[in-house]
Enzyme design. Structure first.
Site, short mmCIF file in Angstrom:
data_model
loop_
_atom_site.label_atom_id
_atom_site.label_comp_id
_atom_site.label_asym_id
_atom_site.label_seq_id
_atom_site.Cartn_x
_atom_site.Cartn_y
_atom_site.Cartn_z
N CYS A 116 0.82 -1.21 0.00
CA CYS A 116 0.00 0.00 0.00
C CYS A 116 0.86 1.26 0.00
O CYS A 116 1.99 1.25 0.47
CB CYS A 116 -0.87 0.04 1.24
SG CYS A 116 -1.79 -1.48 1.51
N ARG B 89 4.81 0.74 -6.11
CA ARG B 89 4.75 -0.20 -5.00
C ARG B 89 3.78 -1.36 -5.27
O ARG B 89 3.83 -2.37 -4.60
CB ARG B 89 4.31 0.52 -3.72
CG ARG B 89 5.28 1.60 -3.31
CD ARG B 89 4.68 2.49 -2.24
NE ARG B 89 4.56 1.82 -0.97
CZ ARG B 89 5.53 1.75 -0.06
NH1 ARG B 89 6.67 2.31 -0.31
NH2 ARG B 89 5.34 1.12 1.08
N TRP C 50 -3.01 -2.56 -1.62
CA TRP C 50 -2.57 -3.87 -2.12
C TRP C 50 -3.23 -4.88 -1.19
O TRP C 50 -2.90 -4.98 -0.02
CB TRP C 50 -1.05 -3.94 -2.03
CG TRP C 50 -0.43 -5.07 -2.77
CD1 TRP C 50 -0.18 -5.15 -4.11
CD2 TRP C 50 0.07 -6.29 -2.21
NE1 TRP C 50 0.44 -6.33 -4.40
CE2 TRP C 50 0.60 -7.05 -3.26
CE3 TRP C 50 0.12 -6.83 -0.92
CZ2 TRP C 50 1.17 -8.31 -3.09
CZ3 TRP C 50 0.68 -8.08 -0.74
CH2 TRP C 50 1.19 -8.80 -1.81
N ASN D 69 -1.41 0.75 6.16
CA ASN D 69 -0.52 -0.16 5.42
C ASN D 69 -0.04 -1.21 6.41
O ASN D 69 0.36 -0.88 7.52
CB ASN D 69 0.66 0.65 4.87
CG ASN D 69 1.61 -0.22 4.04
OD1 ASN D 69 1.35 -1.40 3.82
ND2 ASN D 69 2.70 0.38 3.59
N GLY D 70 -0.10 -2.49 6.02
CA GLY D 70 0.38 -3.55 6.91
C GLY D 70 -0.75 -4.50 7.28
O GLY D 70 -1.78 -4.55 6.61
N GLU E 242 18.04 -15.59 -11.69
CA GLU E 242 17.56 -14.21 -11.85
C GLU E 242 16.89 -14.05 -13.22
O GLU E 242 15.85 -13.40 -13.33
CB GLU E 242 18.74 -13.24 -11.67
CG GLU E 242 18.47 -11.78 -12.00
CD GLU E 242 17.38 -11.12 -11.17
OE1 GLU E 242 16.86 -11.74 -10.23
OE2 GLU E 242 17.02 -9.98 -11.49
N LYS F 1 12.99 -12.93 -13.77
CA LYS F 1 12.59 -11.77 -14.57
C LYS F 1 11.48 -12.18 -15.56
O LYS F 1 10.52 -11.47 -15.76
CB LYS F 1 13.78 -11.20 -15.35
CG LYS F 1 14.74 -10.39 -14.51
CD LYS F 1 14.14 -9.05 -14.14
CE LYS F 1 14.65 -8.46 -12.85
NZ LYS F 1 14.28 -9.09 -11.61
N GLU G 201 8.16 -12.81 -13.60
CA GLU G 201 7.44 -11.65 -13.07
C GLU G 201 6.97 -10.69 -14.15
O GLU G 201 5.95 -10.03 -13.99
CB GLU G 201 8.19 -10.93 -11.94
CG GLU G 201 9.55 -10.46 -12.23
CD GLU G 201 10.22 -9.79 -11.01
OE1 GLU G 201 9.58 -9.54 -9.98
OE2 GLU G 201 11.41 -9.50 -11.12
N HIS H 156 19.82 -34.67 -13.38
CA HIS H 156 19.14 -35.15 -12.18
C HIS H 156 17.66 -34.81 -12.18
O HIS H 156 17.03 -34.75 -11.12
CB HIS H 156 19.84 -34.58 -10.94
CG HIS H 156 21.29 -34.94 -10.89
ND1 HIS H 156 21.72 -36.19 -10.54
CD2 HIS H 156 22.40 -34.22 -11.22
CE1 HIS H 156 23.05 -36.22 -10.63
NE2 HIS H 156 23.47 -35.05 -11.05
N LYS I 252 6.55 -3.50 -5.01
CA LYS I 252 7.97 -3.13 -5.01
C LYS I 252 8.58 -3.31 -3.63
O LYS I 252 9.70 -3.76 -3.49
CB LYS I 252 8.11 -1.66 -5.45
CG LYS I 252 9.54 -1.17 -5.55
CD LYS I 252 10.25 -1.81 -6.72
CE LYS I 252 11.69 -1.39 -6.84
NZ LYS I 252 12.43 -2.31 -7.73
#
Ligand code: M6R
Length: 626
Positions: A2, A27, A74, A98-99, A499, A503, A506, A522, A621
């Site tokens: 948020c 964010r 969010w 927020n939280g 990484e 990328k 996401e 394996h 974010k």
């Protein structure tokens, strides 16, 4: 996560709030709203979706008044919807939050018993009810907020406004970040300085369990017990342009292209006459405002003294920062022979880690606010470890908690997908590895000189990689036909494979996995067919021949191979569907160069598929809740 913006002043609060919320869009959020107070009445407007929907709703509205709060939500408790969006209004109290309130079910039960009418599924509205009940008794908003704090469990920040006092905002922080912006006859509060940088450069960061009382003229800071706190504001020299796209189509693209300069800025403070001299790490410097004023040479002595005692290093982080940390393990172990453990912060904090004496816990976090990483550093301190943070955001919660401080120096990173924070982290990890090597007397002056020279050549090599962007774009075009992706590499290229896969996940919402190439036999080999793209990272390092064998194995099973290798390489070209050359560099620096094509391919593919590159779905974010 948020975003919060609160304003008191002579500008139209609606304009300040909307412009601030736009700067916080990075964010991640799914709904938005604002509340503005005028003549004892609150105008509350909320909308599902992006800020554009909120703006459309308010265009026909007339806004007056001098005080307001706004929010991008969010979703945590309750689906994204207009009724769950903030602000929540309960009997003259408007609140943004927020939280997470962990004990919200108990609070809800109690409130329902008392006859409260709950209008949303959120934990946030319940806090507004508690404050509304309390303010009827105290007739004082600050007291009302303070009185209910002990009833709330969790990690949360709130900003509250009351119809009966049109010149006061009360904010409280315990977890998610809040910063106060100071102006002339106006004051601000927000989740991040980026929301306010076009209005002021003077900020006060709130610590956990602090309450702030804002009026148009004054800002007063208190502990949650009501004891007044004095804190000088810090002055930030960020220009507002840094948080604009500056002609690029996306923040992410701008940030990818900023990397040569960003990595140069990351190394600049710590290189003196071709030697690594870490600048102002400030071990045990309590007041971060003084970091710039301490004597660099004395500080360097302290840093070396502290480092000379270190026998084990733990690197703790999440997501992309964690992959950078894994590369840090290879670098530090190789150059200094100090054993390094890496851990994902959410695992470390709950696995009862054994941290021997003389351990250093290094946390890496771009935002400096990631809840699990913050908890990890607290745990490390409890267990007696020396802690060092590597953050991009100065004065962020993690930065404030650590004993020592290093910075990525990358400038604001707005795109949710981390790019320049990653490459600048790799630069700082190289500097750190060289420092440990020197302290442990394993690196000669001559070797140091060579290592530094190589490092200094990286910005221009990155420019070369960026100049190949059209090839990465074409490669991305070809990638859209595949059903899945395996990214593989060995040594320092293994975390780069992970990484690269992250990328792609996401940004392009495609299934991709990062693997150590030696693990192919394996299990993953079973996945390979002509619909599976294999992205192989094959720099010319000690693992070259072994990785080429893996490449041949994948090819023999019908895998479609995209290879990244050092310079022109006919052998790699002949095996690959697509071959992408990257300039030659030393093994320790290859990750900084090889990740750039990964970033660009994921970026282009996401654009081709029509996705929101800067704010991928469901992601935030700054992950301030666990
Ligand atoms: O701010 P942090 O570096 O602590 O963030 C950690 C992760 O949330 C972050 O790297 C995330 O994985 C990014 N979306 C990756 O692009």
């Amino acid at each position: 996560m948020c975003g919060i913006v609160g304003y008191l002043g002579n500008l139209n609060p609606k304009d300040v709030i909307i412009s601030g919320l736009k700067k916080l869009e990075y964010r991640g959020y799914d709904s938005a709203g604002l509340a503005i107070l005028h003549n004892g009445e609150t105008k509350l407007i909320r909308a599902l979706g992006k800020l554009k929907s909120l703006e459309e709703k308010i265009t026909s509205e007339q806004f007056n008044g001098h005080i307001g709060i706004g929010h991008t939500r969010w979703a945590t408790h309750g689906v994204p919807s207009e009724r769950n969006a903030h602000p929540h209004k309960v009997r003259g109290i408007s609140l943004v939050h927020n939280g997470i309130i962990e004990n919200y079910l108990d609070i809800k039960e109690e409130l329902v018993k008392q006859g409260a009418k709950i209008n949303s599924d959120t934990d946030s509205e319940l806090v507004a009810h508690l404050i509304a009940n309390e303010v009827e008794i105290t007739k004082d908003l600050k007291k009302a907020v303070e009185n209910i704090l002990d009833k709330l469990k969790g990690a949360f920040s709130i900003v509250v406004m009351w119809e009966k006092n049109p010149n006061e905002l009360i904010a409280f922080k315990d977890g998610p970040p809040l910063v106060v912006g100071l102006g002339k006859s106006e004051n601000f509060v927000a989740s991040d300085v980026q929301a306010l940088i076009s209005y002021t450069n003077q900020f006060i960061y709130l610590n956990d369990r602090e309450v702030v009382q804002l009026s148009q003229e004054k800002v007063r800071l208190f502990s949650s017990q009501g004891v007044a706190i004095e804190r000088k504001p810090i002055v930030l020299n960020w220009s507002p342009e840094l948080v604009e796209k500056q002609g690029f189509s996306h923040f992410m693209l701008k940030e990818i292209y900023e990397q040569p300069r960003a990595v140069a800025m990351a190394m600049e403070p710590h290189i003196l006459n071709h030697r690594v001299v870490l600048k102002n790490v400030g071990f045990h410097e309590k007041d971060l405002h003084h970091l710039d004023q301490i004597d660099p040479l004395k500080d360097w002595e302290t840093t070396q003294k502290e480092f000379s005692k270190i026998e084990r290093i733990f690197i703790i982080a999440c997501g992309t920062s964690f992959y950078a940390g894994q590369i840090g393990k290879y670098l530090i172990e190789n150059l200094s022979q100090i054993p390094v453990e890496t851990d994902i912060a959410s695992e470390f904090r709950y696995r009862q880690p054994i941290i021997p004496k003389n351990s250093l816990v290094l946390t890496i976090s771009q935002s400096g606010e990631t809840a699990d990483t913050l908890a990890a550093i607290r745990l490390a301190k409890e267990k007696g470890a020396l802690t060092l943070s590597l953050c991009n955001v100065k004065n962020s919660s993690i930065d404030r908690e650590a004993h020592g401080h290093l910075y990525m120096n990358a400038g604001p990173e707005i795109g949710v997908a981390s790019t320049k924070a990653f490459t600048t982290t790799l630069v700082v990890l190289n500097l750190l590895a060289i420092t440990f090597g020197k302290v442990k007397k394993l690196i000669s002056e001559e070797q140091e000189l060579t290592l530094v020279q190589e490092l200094l050549s990286i910005p221009s090599k990155m420019e070369v990689v960026l100049s190949y962007d059209k090839y990465f774009q074409t490669a991305a075009e070809n990638l859209k036909k595949f059903k899945g992706f395996l990214f593989m590499g060995r040594g320092v290229s293994y975390p780069i494979a992970m990484e690269g896969a992250l990328k792609l996940k996401e940004l392009a919402y495609l299934h991709a996995e990062g693997y150590a190439a030696g693990e192919m036999k394996h299990g993953p080999l079973a996945l390979i067919d002509e619909r599976m793209a294999i992205v192989m990272i094959v720099p010319h390092d000690a693992n070259f021949e072994k990785t080429v064998s893996n490449l041949e194995e994948a090819k023999a099973r019908g895998g479609q191979i995209i290879t990244l290798g050092s310079g022109e390489n006919e052998r790699l070209k002949s095996i690959s569907l697509t071959y992408l050359p990257v300039p030659k560099a030393e093994w320790n620096l290859n990750p900084i160069l090889y990740v750039v094509p990964m970033q660009l391919m994921a970026f282009h593919l996401a654009c081709i598929l029509g996705y929101d590159v800067d704010q991928p779905r469901n992601l935030a974010k700054s992950v301030t809740v666990e």
